[in-house]
Design a protein around this motif. Structure first.
Motif, PDB file in Angstrom:
ATOM      1  N   TYR A 138       9.712 -12.208  26.114  1.00 19.29           N
ATOM      2  CA  TYR A 138      10.761 -10.801  25.607  1.00 19.29           C
ATOM      3  C   TYR A 138      10.957 -10.134  25.711  1.00 19.29           C
ATOM      4  O   TYR A 138      10.131  -9.259  26.787  1.00 19.29           O
ATOM      5  CB  TYR A 138       9.270 -10.423  24.160  1.00 19.29           C
ATOM      6  CG  TYR A 138       8.545 -11.400  22.467  1.00 19.29           C
ATOM      7  CD1 TYR A 138       9.659 -12.499  22.360  1.00 19.29           C
ATOM      8  CD2 TYR A 138       7.566 -11.468  22.256  1.00 19.29           C
ATOM      9  CE1 TYR A 138       9.647 -13.235  21.494  1.00 19.29           C
ATOM     10  CE2 TYR A 138       7.332 -11.927  21.225  1.00 19.29           C
ATOM     11  CZ  TYR A 138       8.334 -12.399  20.822  1.00 19.29           C
ATOM     12  OH  TYR A 138       8.059 -13.980  19.132  1.00 19.29           O
ATOM     13  N   LEU A 257       8.138  -9.293   6.732  1.00 18.01           N
ATOM     14  CA  LEU A 257       7.873 -10.807   7.023  1.00 18.01           C
ATOM     15  C   LEU A 257       8.943 -10.449   8.379  1.00 18.01           C
ATOM     16  O   LEU A 257       7.862 -11.693   9.382  1.00 18.01           O
ATOM     17  CB  LEU A 257       8.912 -11.615   6.243  1.00 18.01           C
ATOM     18  CG  LEU A 257       8.823 -12.420   4.719  1.00 18.01           C
ATOM     19  CD1 LEU A 257       9.965 -12.649   4.842  1.00 18.01           C
ATOM     20  CD2 LEU A 257       8.124 -13.030   5.010  1.00 18.01           C
ATOM     21  N   SER A 258       9.341  -9.549   9.192  1.00 16.87           N
ATOM     22  CA  SER A 258       9.396  -8.865  10.173  1.00 16.87           C
ATOM     23  C   SER A 258       7.259  -9.140  11.677  1.00 16.87           C
ATOM     24  O   SER A 258       7.861  -9.782  12.283  1.00 16.87           O
ATOM     25  CB  SER A 258       9.665  -7.971  10.729  1.00 16.87           C
ATOM     26  OG  SER A 258       8.666  -6.982  10.813  1.00 16.87           O
ATOM     27  N   GLN A 259       6.891  -8.824  11.127  1.00 17.27           N
ATOM     28  CA  GLN A 259       5.628  -9.267  11.352  1.00 17.27           C
ATOM     29  C   GLN A 259       4.891 -10.259  11.319  1.00 17.27           C
ATOM     30  O   GLN A 259       4.744 -11.072  12.398  1.00 17.27           O
ATOM     31  CB  GLN A 259       4.609  -7.593  10.753  1.00 17.27           C
ATOM     32  CG  GLN A 259       5.353  -6.305  11.460  1.00 17.27           C
ATOM     33  CD  GLN A 259       5.287  -6.922  13.005  1.00 17.27           C
ATOM     34  OE1 GLN A 259       4.879  -7.452  14.157  1.00 17.27           O
ATOM     35  NE2 GLN A 259       6.521  -6.487  13.366  1.00 17.27           N
ATOM     36  N   GLU A 261       7.044 -13.420  10.989  1.00 18.51           N
ATOM     37  CA  GLU A 261       7.038 -14.498  11.370  1.00 18.51           C
ATOM     38  C   GLU A 261       6.432 -14.297  13.245  1.00 18.51           C
ATOM     39  O   GLU A 261       7.510 -15.564  13.935  1.00 18.51           O
ATOM     40  CB  GLU A 261       8.633 -14.138  11.818  1.00 18.51           C
ATOM     41  CG  GLU A 261       9.302 -12.743  12.675  1.00 18.51           C
ATOM     42  CD  GLU A 261      10.829 -13.143  12.755  1.00 18.51           C
ATOM     43  OE1 GLU A 261      11.385 -14.037  12.292  1.00 18.51           O
ATOM     44  OE2 GLU A 261      11.012 -11.366  13.116  1.00 18.51           O
ATOM     45  N   HIS A 262       5.885 -13.209  13.996  1.00 21.63           N
ATOM     46  CA  HIS A 262       5.439 -13.789  14.921  1.00 21.63           C
ATOM     47  C   HIS A 262       4.715 -14.674  15.450  1.00 21.63           C
ATOM     48  O   HIS A 262       4.534 -15.424  16.068  1.00 21.63           O
ATOM     49  CB  HIS A 262       4.912 -12.145  15.164  1.00 21.63           C
ATOM     50  CG  HIS A 262       5.658 -11.860  15.836  1.00 21.63           C
ATOM     51  ND1 HIS A 262       6.170 -11.507  17.221  1.00 21.63           N
ATOM     52  CD2 HIS A 262       6.271 -10.062  15.441  1.00 21.63           C
ATOM     53  CE1 HIS A 262       7.052 -10.359  18.161  1.00 21.63           C
ATOM     54  NE2 HIS A 262       6.527  -9.177  16.615  1.00 21.63           N
ATOM     55  N   ARG A 294      12.117 -19.102  11.175  1.00 19.99           N
ATOM     56  CA  ARG A 294      10.871 -19.522  11.090  1.00 19.99           C
ATOM     57  C   ARG A 294       9.766 -19.346  10.306  1.00 19.99           C
ATOM     58  O   ARG A 294       9.185 -18.578  10.267  1.00 19.99           O
ATOM     59  CB  ARG A 294      11.023 -18.229  12.122  1.00 19.99           C
ATOM     60  CG  ARG A 294      11.484 -18.406  12.982  1.00 19.99           C
ATOM     61  CD  ARG A 294      11.474 -16.324  14.243  1.00 19.99           C
ATOM     62  NE  ARG A 294       9.606 -16.230  14.645  1.00 19.99           N
ATOM     63  CZ  ARG A 294       9.300 -16.319  15.945  1.00 19.99           C
ATOM     64  NH1 ARG A 294      10.206 -17.334  16.542  1.00 19.99           N
ATOM     65  NH2 ARG A 294       8.377 -17.013  16.408  1.00 19.99           N
ATOM     66  N   ALA A 358      11.392  -2.682  12.976  1.00 18.21           N
ATOM     67  CA  ALA A 358      11.412  -3.480  14.233  1.00 18.21           C
ATOM     68  C   ALA A 358      12.527  -2.062  15.165  1.00 18.21           C
ATOM     69  O   ALA A 358      12.699  -2.605  15.897  1.00 18.21           O
ATOM     70  CB  ALA A 358      12.373  -4.211  13.496  1.00 18.21           C
TER      71      ALA A 358
END
Lengths: 430, 430
Positions: A138, A257-259, A261-262, A294, A358
């Motif tokens: 990243y 979901l933003s976390q 998907e990690h 993902r 995010a």
């Protein structure tokens, strides 16, 4: 489906406690393997690093390709999308602005006894930065780890990043250039941490090592702690959203979901006082999961580690938040400032309905390296202070020592440390 | 006799480097034993603590004698010498005054894009304090560890201290009372660290553990790090004195021995530009050693780990100091402020001829828990910050998110994290 809890249920307290204490890191003990790698690199230096790189990264490390040359970095940058580079610049500037406000202030004063007291902050001479390769390469993490070091004043910043089969992520190199990383080496894993801590070949030892990594990297950092400083041992990402029923369920689902998907070990939690909203958010999560590129990762994190908690009143939310001590906390409520006052433990807090987590990962400015796994109970996110240290200053003249020295000598006597007492008494007036 | 080095000698650089890198901690690996103790306490709780206490401390721990009762503390205090208690009070007040100046300030601002940014400091809920028993039972250490926690605002402070055969040091209990320690338990070793980290019987888990201990305690702290925060892993004491020829050799010798008397592994170093003074100081050390009640310890530390370094000019001293990065540094020179500017790495610096290190151990005010074994390259002494953590604050309204959100979403796309991007884009104006 995530776990669903309701604070009105009789067994809520015990179910909540069980959920909070659940260990998502797994119990794989890699300490033995890592101990061997660290010891071998410490003893044999670069030869051991080369052997492990061949074995783990399928990459034939040589004296020539070990360090990424500056023209390679320039070429990588030229290959990047211009809009991506502009976004990196935008992020870097905001991150730098925020971290500059963290620079600590030196203190000096003379107290009533005439004793000069205070402290002085100085930066470390050299910092090492671990940047993961592969799926978790990243560029934003390079900025978030390197910029605080540069703001602290660190002159030498050595980055290590594994290049499986020799591949490097161009945007990671562009980020390193923007953050003024001074050296980049194509090595990773526990062997790279050992090389940074003890030196290997042309890599000189650093004073502090930061940056995320897999279980082997985390354990290696733990083992070299003491020889060098380390930031912290980060675990899988987490988000906790406190939301009333006035939110758009699609927005909140996207945040959860933003976390998720990690990593399959990530954790997303929603706390709401509106059971109908909870249902809608849960449905929106399933809907968005269907469409997610993902999906496999996010679905595992959502099903296995996540929870929706319905409370009777949002006034009950802060104590649940404090028990979870989340890495990221969103307060998607009418008056987030009021709730903020009741939160004691969280890595970063996002205020209001227009502050998705995010933005903090990329451009808001604060560091995205934050305590996970309930460590926000005692730990802070990465900052310029991780690259600085404070030296105490104590000065006495004859008069000042005569005012405080007798009590020091008395306590030294009481502790059975006569040389301590003597070093004071020889200087005292009779 | 300590090692004698002269910067004019041809092999000085390599001899100095060898000396600096010498590891005084020994290589005894206690990690296996400690891992077993920690795991057993975590699984079996107080029963395991009782078994280890019987084995290691020859003390029959019961539910009744585990916690030191408040009347026991009062009785211990009553048994102390009044002058000793006055000295403790004097020290406690000065330590509190200094640490209160360390309380950090919260920051909040709105930037040009309209984003609300800042951070907020909060203290941990509970801190654990390890206080060694036996020879190293130091009331001053109780003050130096507990007072910063109380200044930080920590409401629950649990102290553990081994009581071999049940004995406790009355002045340690009096110090704990003064520092407002809320719970004192008669346990020590790795089992006490595990009990603080994971809870055992009536001992509830804490969030951070501080305080010095032997190799088992240090390793246990390292192993529970992550479940709780820890201060640092302290090694044997050190002092480095930079002195010109105008000093009284007896004073400087006393300073060197004040750290040498701590432990056979302690280290004392003198750097001077005056070879004749070096001889006189060395002779004074031998003379004072003859008369020392702790001769055996101090002599071992002096002979085995200490050094006198003669330099051509005191201008050469700072770089040697920075390489050693000493726990304690005395600048016994005419203008210590000038030399201070050139020092980058030291735990605490004592300015002038009337500032013996021992005043810092007891009454000056700054903390005496300081980085050892070259850790001052990257670490600070104990402070209120060790009991606090910083939460980042990020707030956006619709307008602010529209100013920074697109760049965040772009970077999320570049990193292959679509749910991150989506959580921003759903909120953006089209």
């Amino acid at each position: 489906m995530a776990l669903r809890l309701n604070s009105a249920d009789a067994d809520f307290d015990s179910a909540f406690e069980t959920y909070v204490k659940c260990d998502r890191n797994g119990d794989a003990d890699v300490s033995g393997v890592v101990r061997e790698v660290v010891a071998k690199v410490r003893m044999e230096g670069m030869e051991a690093v080369k052997a492990y790189t061949a074995k783990f990264d399928q990459f034939a490390l040589t004296d020539e390709n070990l360090r990424v040359a500056s023209d390679e970095i320039d070429q990588a940058e030229a290959a990047c999308d211009t809009e991506d580079l502009k976004a990196l610049d935008f992020a870097a500037e905001r991150i730098r602005d925020y971290h500059e406000k963290q620079l600590p202030i030196d203190v000096r004063y003379t107290d009533d006894a005439g004793v000069t007291l205070g402290w002085r902050w100085t930066c470390v001479d050299a910092a090492g930065l671990y940047a993961p390769g592969g799926r978790a390469a990243y560029p934003s993490s390079v900025l978030m780890n390197a910029i605080p070091a540069k703001v602290a004043g660190v002159s030498r910043l050595a980055m290590v990043t594994p290049s499986p089969k020799g591949d490097m992520n161009p945007l990671v190199l562009a980020a390193a250039k923007r953050a003024r990383v001074s050296e980049i080496y194509r090595i990773g894993g526990a062997q790279a941490i050992a090389a940074l801590a003890y030196g290997a070949g042309p890599i000189k030892p650093v004073d502090v090592i930061v940056g995320p990594g897999n279980a082997f990297v985390a354990e290696a950092k733990r083992q070299v702690f003491g020889a060098v400083g380390i930031d912290s041992v980060a675990g899988p990402s987490e988000i906790l959203v406190v939301a009333d029923g006035k939110n758009d369920p699609q927005w909140i689902a996207a945040d959860l979901l933003s976390q998720a998907e990690h990593d399959p070990s990530s954790q997303s939690v929603l706390i709401t006082d509106d059971a109908a909203f909870a249902d809608k958010a849960a449905a929106a999560v399933e809907e968005q999961l269907e469409a997610s590129p993902r999906r496999e990762i996010a679905q595992a994190a959502w099903n296995d580690n996540s929870a929706i908690i319905v409370v009777g009143s949002l006034n009950d939310a802060p104590e649940l938040v404090n028990a979870i001590a989340p890495e990221h906390l969103e307060l998607a409520v009418d008056d987030p400032e009021v709730m903020l006052k009741k939160i004691r433990h969280a890595g970063a807090i996002f205020l209001g309905r227009y502050a998705p987590e995010a933005v903090g990962d990329y451009v808001a400015g604060p560091d995205h390296v934050l305590p996970t796994a309930r460590a926000a109970r005692y730990a802070s996110g990465l900052s310029v202070l991780d690259f600085m240290k404070r030296t105490s200053i104590i000065g006495c003249d004859e008069a000042a020592l005569n005012k405080i020295g007798r009590q020091a000598a008395r306590l030294a006597d009481a502790e059975g440390l006569p040389a301590h007492a003597k070093s004071v008494r020889v200087r005292l007036k009779p």
